[in-house]
Design an enzyme around this catalytic site. Structure first.
Site, PDB file in Angstrom:
ATOM      1  N   HIS A 129      15.029  16.495  52.762  1.00 27.70           N
ATOM      2  CA  HIS A 129      16.263  17.182  51.776  1.00 27.70           C
ATOM      3  C   HIS A 129      17.108  16.288  51.343  1.00 27.70           C
ATOM      4  O   HIS A 129      17.797  16.611  50.476  1.00 27.70           O
ATOM      5  CB  HIS A 129      16.652  18.377  52.703  1.00 27.70           C
ATOM      6  CG  HIS A 129      17.850  18.278  53.490  1.00 27.70           C
ATOM      7  ND1 HIS A 129      17.442  17.986  54.937  1.00 27.70           N
ATOM      8  CD2 HIS A 129      19.091  18.106  53.451  1.00 27.70           C
ATOM      9  CE1 HIS A 129      18.632  17.985  55.529  1.00 27.70           C
ATOM     10  NE2 HIS A 129      19.489  17.838  54.794  1.00 27.70           N
ATOM     11  N   ASP A 154      11.300  17.326  58.464  1.00 30.16           N
ATOM     12  CA  ASP A 154      12.465  16.947  57.247  1.00 30.16           C
ATOM     13  C   ASP A 154      12.877  15.336  57.445  1.00 30.16           C
ATOM     14  O   ASP A 154      13.790  14.878  57.861  1.00 30.16           O
ATOM     15  CB  ASP A 154      13.625  17.640  57.711  1.00 30.16           C
ATOM     16  CG  ASP A 154      14.771  17.934  56.534  1.00 30.16           C
ATOM     17  OD1 ASP A 154      14.398  16.813  55.492  1.00 30.16           O
ATOM     18  OD2 ASP A 154      15.507  18.625  56.425  1.00 30.16           O
ATOM     19  N   SER A 190      23.178  14.808  58.001  1.00 33.81           N
ATOM     20  CA  SER A 190      21.619  14.910  57.622  1.00 33.81           C
ATOM     21  C   SER A 190      21.057  13.583  57.539  1.00 33.81           C
ATOM     22  O   SER A 190      21.580  12.707  56.668  1.00 33.81           O
ATOM     23  CB  SER A 190      21.284  15.690  56.322  1.00 33.81           C
ATOM     24  OG  SER A 190      21.514  16.951  56.389  1.00 33.81           O
TER      25      SER A 190
HETATM   26  N1  ARG Z   1      20.508  23.013  56.414  1.00 27.04           N
HETATM   27  C1  ARG Z   1      20.266  21.714  56.051  1.00 27.04           C
HETATM   28  C2  ARG Z   1      21.621  20.741  55.938  1.00 27.04           C
HETATM   29  O1  ARG Z   1      22.544  21.319  55.400  1.00 27.04           O
HETATM   30  C3  ARG Z   1      19.734  21.500  54.837  1.00 27.04           C
HETATM   31  C4  ARG Z   1      18.245  21.886  54.970  1.00 27.04           C
HETATM   32  C5  ARG Z   1      17.351  22.074  53.416  1.00 27.04           C
HETATM   33  N2  ARG Z   1      16.254  22.996  53.636  1.00 27.04           N
HETATM   34  C6  ARG Z   1      16.431  24.245  53.027  1.00 27.04           C
HETATM   35  N3  ARG Z   1      15.612  25.058  53.262  1.00 27.04           N
HETATM   36  N4  ARG Z   1      17.391  24.545  51.832  1.00 27.04           N
HETATM   37  O2  ARG Z   1      21.449  19.770  56.297  1.00 27.04           O
END
Ligand code: ARG
Length: 720
Positions: A84, A219, A655
């Site tokens: 992501h 991811d 992330s």
């Molecule tokens: N929740 C994750 C973060 O903020 C991002 C994940 C992205 N995936 C998604 N399904 N929108 O680091």
């Protein structure tokens, strides 16, 4: 008795990092927490954690594209981060014919790597510049201090700026302006895409699983940093060579056990652990529900078009993902804040503080002032969210609002032809960028629904004068949804922004009345000007006051507890931090226990062929059914371990961060937080907070077995 006890317990929780709470400043690790890290299992020396003179772990960590973290994993500048985090670069490299987002991509040699617009930053050193900042701001009244602060900072960072070597300084306000630290960065700008799994793997579970455990998402994505022949940052060039880093992380194939030590280096973006009860009330009652309601509508309308057409999906994918990510976050945040009773806990702590503050100038009136400041702003706060997340949530309206600068230029009597040309060149370039990701069908619906919501939900006295009356006069009754649909359809069909011939004519012959008569511009301008005229100065006053009160409150907290003050960590602000904790299962609710790992078995259980979020590549299903896991197998489970959870304290910005074992090896990549503790920006919960990480063995399995990119595996230093 009970109440007093609660108040004291909260006071302690706020002050001293408990359990694995803490986003520690890397240069203070030795002083503040090293002994505890060793007690928890760390085997490295202080110098190996952070050193200015010798290479240390911090040299393997990158700020990735100003919003994520990444880490070096080979001596040829190879970098791992989240899928992501690489998402926009992967989408940008894709076309409907060569759809890397959908199908994945691997460069099997360096020539196949794809140029991107990503930049990465290394941390060179950290310097405390509090004294220089305070000297520059001496004796200024608060409002003047706020105005001058950027200039004073620039005076300091200019001294370390070195274009040739790519060095820049950035000053961070720590402890709400009670300390200033300058981080000196080296920025590289030739970063190439090396690999990414298919989206069905990299975003497996989609928004349904996002922010939740148990999770089965691969991811990750892979990039490479290039430099000139001397190792210096350079623009993209075929002459550039892979960067030889000062340090890179060996990759562990040993796997994880419950209770194992884990540390995470990275760039957490924001927390507000010293938020007041006033801030929480505003968030829970107005800001979060307004934002969530508006995003909900926008997302549904985008999604309707995305599932119909792969070209639209590619156009909107990146924007959709980021809107969806924090839509779910802010919804969950308020739910958890309520569950934990955080508002009441803060009130309790504030009462304790106020008792201590009695008779102390500078502190005793803090909460009376907070109360006044929030009372003055609260009636307008919804209007602001509806402008930013609503009106400007339409890409067309957002672009149209940028033309306010052209309007100002055309209206100004002293503007020269050259001034206007400059404005129009910029507007024309921005229009091209806007067009690349514009989907008119969804945008038209967004315009209609949002205008209607603004009309219905925002206090009539805060509407732009005459705007809705204008719609009524031409399109019909305002309590009828079709009126807003007709208005939006008309706007889209008439605006020059979506009409190349009209736009070209305007650029050739810019005219103020033509611009002002454009319906998209008129719409955006009406709402932005309304905000600027009626609320912008109130908002600035509110922020300025809160910054002043926040700084004093923080100082007071430290004075009230001098012993614990030394063990405090500043709020996250996108400066490098280190957190440590361990791999750990948890109990999310009564009678339920969550394991600390997820496995391939769970991927197959979740798999729904053809589904938007839970589909998988056929090859993956085949390999997993055959249990073809190679050297990446978890022998104990006779399966692949896909993800695991730790107690580390992280947040958005982390992330892509490396999860590092006691010996400095890479175990996995952090990519999410869990739903039960989504209030973590405001308060860390020592029992429920978990960081969700993709196991590096699954990453390597995807690269090797699924992607066939053995060349990438060969570059790594594997630890067995
Ligand atoms: N929740 C994750 C973060 O903020 C991002 C994940 C992205 N995936 C998604 N399904 N929108 O680091």
């Amino acid at each position: 008795m009970k109440k007093v006890f609660m108040t004291i317990a909260c006071a302690v929780a706020l002050l001293k990092a408990s359990a694995d709470e803490g986003m520690w400043l890397p240069m203070l690790l030795g002083e503040q927490v090293y002994a505890d890290m060793v007690k928890k299992g760390l085997k490295l020396t202080k110098e190996q954690l952070y050193s200015v003179n010798k290479s240390s772990l911090k040299d393997a960590i990158l700020l990735f594209n100003s919003g994520c973290t990444a880490e070096l994993v080979s001596e040829q500048g190879l970098v791992f981060t989240n899928h992501h985090c690489g998402y926009s670069a992967i989408a940008a490299a894709s076309t409907v014919e060569n759809n890397y987002l959908k199908n994945g991509f691997y460069a099997y040699n360096k020539d196949q790597e794809i140029k991107s617009t990503i930049t990465v930053q290394f941390l060179d050193r950290i310097v405390d510049v509090t004294k220089e900042m305070e000297d520059g701001l001496k004796e200024l009244a608060w409002a003047d201090r706020m105005k001058k602060i950027t200039d004073v900072g620039k005076g300091i960072t200019d001294k370390v700026t070195d274009q040739g070597n790519g060095l820049t300084g950035k000053i961070y306000s720590m402890f709400k302006g009670n300390q200033y630290l300058m981080y000196v960065y080296k920025t590289y700008r030739d970063v190439r895409l090396v690999g990414a799994p298919p989206e069905s793997v990299g975003k497996f579970g989609g928004d349904t699983d996002n922010w939740e455990w148990p999770r089965h998402t691969g991811d990750f994505s892979v990039f490479r940093i290039y430099a000139d022949k001397e190792g210096k940052p350079a623009d993209y060039s075929r002459e550039n060579v892979p960067l030889k880093p000062k340090h890179f992380l060996p990759v562990s194939l040993k796997g994880v056990k419950d209770g194992d030590f884990a540390m995470i280096y990275g760039y957490p973006g924001s927390t507000n652990r010293y938020e007041t009860s006033y801030g929480i009330k505003l968030k829970n009652e107005i800001e979060n529900p307004s934002l969530v309601g508006l995003r909900d509508v926008r997302l549904k309308l985008m999604h309707e078009q995305m599932i119909k057409d792969p070209a639209v999906k590619l156009k909107l994918a990146s924007n959709y993902a980021s809107v969806a990510n924090y839509w779910k976050f802010f919804d969950g945040e308020t739910k958890q804040l309520k569950k934990f009773g955080t508002y009441e806990q803060k009130q309790g702590y504030e009462n304790t503080f106020s008792k201590w503050a009695k008779g102390k100038p500078g502190y005793e009136n803090l909460f009376a002032e907070y109360s006044k400041s929030y009372a003055a702003w609260t009636p307008y706060s919804k209007s602001r969210v509806y402008l930013i997340e609503g009106v400007l949530g339409s890409p067309l309206a957002a672009y149209a609002s940028s033309l306010l600068q052209v309007e100002a230029g055309l209206a100004k009597s002293g503007s020269t032809g050259a001034d206007i040309k400059k404005l129009l060149d910029a507007a024309d370039a921005n229009r091209k960028t806007f067009q690349e990701s514009e989907d008119i069908a969804s945008d038209e619906k967004i315009l209609a629904m949002i205008a209607m919501m603004f009309y219905n939900d925002v206090d009539k006295s805060q509407h732009p004068a005459g705007f809705f009356e204008g719609i009524k006069a031409t399109f019909g009754n305002l309590d009828d949804e079709t009126t807003f649909r007709k208005w939006a359809k008309d706007l889209v069909s008439k605006t020059m922004i979506l009409d190349n011939a009209k736009w070209t004519a305007f650029v050739a012959n810019p005219d103020l009345t033509v611009l002002q008569g454009d319906p998209a511009f008129a719409y955006a301008a009406a709402f932005v000007k309304n905000y600027n005229a009626k609320f912008a100065s109130l908002y600035t006053a509110f922020n300025t006051k809160n910054a002043e009160l926040g700084r004093a409150y923080m100082k007071g907290i430290m004075e009230m507890n001098p012993a614990t003050a030394k063990k405090m960590y500043p709020d996250a602000n996108l400066s490098m931090r280190v957190s440590y904790g361990d791999i750990k299962s948890y109990t999310p609710k009564d009678a339920v226990k969550y394991d600390y790992v997820s496995t391939g078995k769970g991927i197959l259980e979740k798999y729904i062929p053809g589904d938007y979020e839970f589909d998988l590549p056929a090859k993956q299903v085949e390999l997993m059914k055959k249990k073809d896991f190679g050297q990446y197998i978890d022998k104990g489970r006779n399966d692949l371990v896909v993800t695991f959870i730790t107690t580390n304290d992280i947040t958005g910005g982390n992330s892509g961060s490396p999860v590092i074992d006691a010996n400095g090896n890479l175990l996995g990549l952090a990519f999410d937080g869990n739903y039960e503790a989504l209030s973590h920006k405001i308060a860390f919960d020592k029992d429920l907070n978990r960081t969700i990480c993709v196991d590096v063995r699954y990453v390597l399995w995807c690269i090797d077995k699924l992607g066939g990119a053995k060349n990438i595996i060969d570059e790594l230093k594997l630890v067995r």
